[in-house]
Scaffold this active site. Structure first.
Site, PDB file in Angstrom:
ATOM      1  N   ASP A   1     -11.317   2.010   4.161  1.00  0.00           N
ATOM      2  CA  ASP A   1     -11.406   0.869   3.733  1.00  0.00           C
ATOM      3  C   ASP A   1     -13.145   0.167   3.882  1.00  0.00           C
ATOM      4  O   ASP A   1     -13.362  -0.914   3.519  1.00  0.00           O
ATOM      5  CB  ASP A   1     -10.985  -0.048   5.360  1.00  0.00           C
ATOM      6  CG  ASP A   1      -9.909  -1.087   4.836  1.00  0.00           C
ATOM      7  OD1 ASP A   1      -9.763  -1.397   3.761  1.00  0.00           O
ATOM      8  OD2 ASP A   1      -9.339  -1.294   5.918  1.00  0.00           O
TER       9      ASP A   1
ATOM     10  N   LYS B   1       0.852  -1.158   0.107  1.00  0.00           N
ATOM     11  CA  LYS B   1      -0.087   0.062   0.046  1.00  0.00           C
ATOM     12  C   LYS B   1       0.827   1.311  -0.118  1.00  0.00           C
ATOM     13  O   LYS B   1       0.611   2.221  -0.474  1.00  0.00           O
ATOM     14  CB  LYS B   1      -0.976  -0.077   1.321  1.00  0.00           C
ATOM     15  CG  LYS B   1      -2.081  -1.083   1.088  1.00  0.00           C
ATOM     16  CD  LYS B   1      -2.690  -1.352   2.276  1.00  0.00           C
ATOM     17  CE  LYS B   1      -3.589  -2.627   2.096  1.00  0.00           C
ATOM     18  NZ  LYS B   1      -4.199  -3.131   3.446  1.00  0.00           N
TER      19      LYS B   1
ATOM     20  N   GLN C   1      -4.852  -1.758   9.627  1.00  0.00           N
ATOM     21  CA  GLN C   1      -4.505  -3.076   8.990  1.00  0.00           C
ATOM     22  C   GLN C   1      -5.080  -4.314   9.886  1.00  0.00           C
ATOM     23  O   GLN C   1      -4.732  -4.345  10.988  1.00  0.00           O
ATOM     24  CB  GLN C   1      -3.050  -3.260   8.661  1.00  0.00           C
ATOM     25  CG  GLN C   1      -2.659  -4.360   8.013  1.00  0.00           C
ATOM     26  CD  GLN C   1      -3.347  -4.749   6.682  1.00  0.00           C
ATOM     27  OE1 GLN C   1      -3.094  -3.775   5.655  1.00  0.00           O
ATOM     28  NE2 GLN C   1      -3.758  -5.675   6.178  1.00  0.00           N
TER      29      GLN C   1
END
Ligand code: NDP
Length: 290
Positions: free
Chosen positions: A119, A52, A96
């Site tokens: 997200d 990322k 994460q």
């Protein structure tokens, strides 16, 4: 049979984003900025976060990677998220997953303000997706699957789409996107309590598999001419590899592929799209918060 090249499609999205990002800088002096929070040193998470970071740099985004020790507490994490929530120079915040045992993941995802929840895991964004609201932040993997279907010209409207797996981040979200009015598939969701699953998957025009079981979907579970999207990423032992394993999907690719109209490989199918859509969400957040 057409192989759906996720790397190539993700590459096109990257190129478009590079151009839009340069324009955003020139016209509004804004550089999209994503913060990625990682807790502990889970090897897969370390590699995902690196990917990322690299993608953000390639497009011209700013990224901040914040690593906390495995011992980080719920309140420490929440306090940190609050700082980034309040910082106008931060547009996207990603936590994460997986988080260490004892941390309430849902509470952490919900701590991120919905506008920065790139997200799309927060309750507000899930609700917006279900309500088909245009400002929903759509979870990256399902959003990437929709791009793969659309950019390959797959007939979605009226198609019977079967989704195997009902996780929040993949199965349920892709089912909602497929049934939404702008897609209009007829959707069936299968899970571990589904009876005679093969009879259902064999009726799928579009078959999306996200369960995390190597080679679970066999050739006798797939209709000839189906479009198959394999979300699974499974490590299987492989002595011929330096690291001792290789990645395979949830679909028995070698035997299923010859039957399909088109199919995604693993790796190189859905995976690259997930990162591309994260970047797209970050760009969206930056332009909206400007
Ligand atoms: P989860 O473990 O959260 O969910 C798995 C789902 O599969 C559950 O709904 C479960 O059903 C269902 N399931 C498990 N076994 C069976 C079975 N034998 N028959 C029918 N259904 C079954 O997984 P995720 O959705 O997070 O991920 C799935 C896979 O996708 C993993 O391999 C993961 O690594 C990969 N993945 C890949 C991404 C990418 O970018 N390519 C992104 C995210 C995930 P039940 O609810 O009944 O238990």
């Amino acid at each position: 049979m057409q192989l759906i090249d996720g790397n190539q499609i993700a590459g096109q999205i990257f190129e478009d984003l590079k151009i839009s990002t340069a324009r955003l800088l020139a016209e509004k002096n804004i550089v999209p900025h994503i913060v990625v929070l990682r807790v502990g040193n889970d090897p897969a998470s370390v590699s995902y976060v690196k990917r990322k970071e690299k993608a953000a740099a390639e497009i011209g985004f700013r990224s901040t990677i914040k690593v906390l020790p495995e011992t980080a507490t719920q309140s420490e994490l929440e306090a940190l998220i609050d700082i980034y929530n309040a910082d106008p120079a931060v547009h996207g915040i990603l936590i994460q997953s997986p988080l260490p045992l004892g941390i309430d993941e849902t509470a952490i995802f919900n701590r991120v303000v919905p506008e920065k929840d790139v997200d799309g895991f927060s309750t507000v964004n899930v609700g917006k997706l279900v309500q088909e609201l245009p400002d929903a932040m759509v979870p990256c993997t399902p959003a990437g699957i929709m791009e793969l279907l659309r950019r390959t010209g797959t007939q979605i409207k009226g198609a019977h789409a079967v989704v195997v797996g009902r996780s929040q981040i993949v199965g349920k979200a892709i089912a909602n996107l497929l049934v939404a009015h702008d897609a209009s598939a007829t959707v069936t969701i299968c899970h571990s309590a589904t009876k005679d699953m093969a009879a259902i998957t064999r009726t799928a025009d579009i078959l999306i598999v996200a369960i995390g079981k190597p080679h679970f979907v066999r050739a006798d579970m797939v209709k000839a001419g189906a479009v198959v999207i394999d979300v699974g990423i499974n490590r299987v032992p492989d002595a011929s590899k330096k690291n001792g394993f290789r990645l395979v999907g949830d679909v028995d690719f070698d035997n299923v592929a010859p039957l399909c109209e088109r199919i995604t490989p693993v790796p190189g199918g859905v995976g690259p799209m997930t990162v591309a859509m994260l970047m797209k969400n970050t760009f969206k957040a930056a332009t909206r918060l400007a």
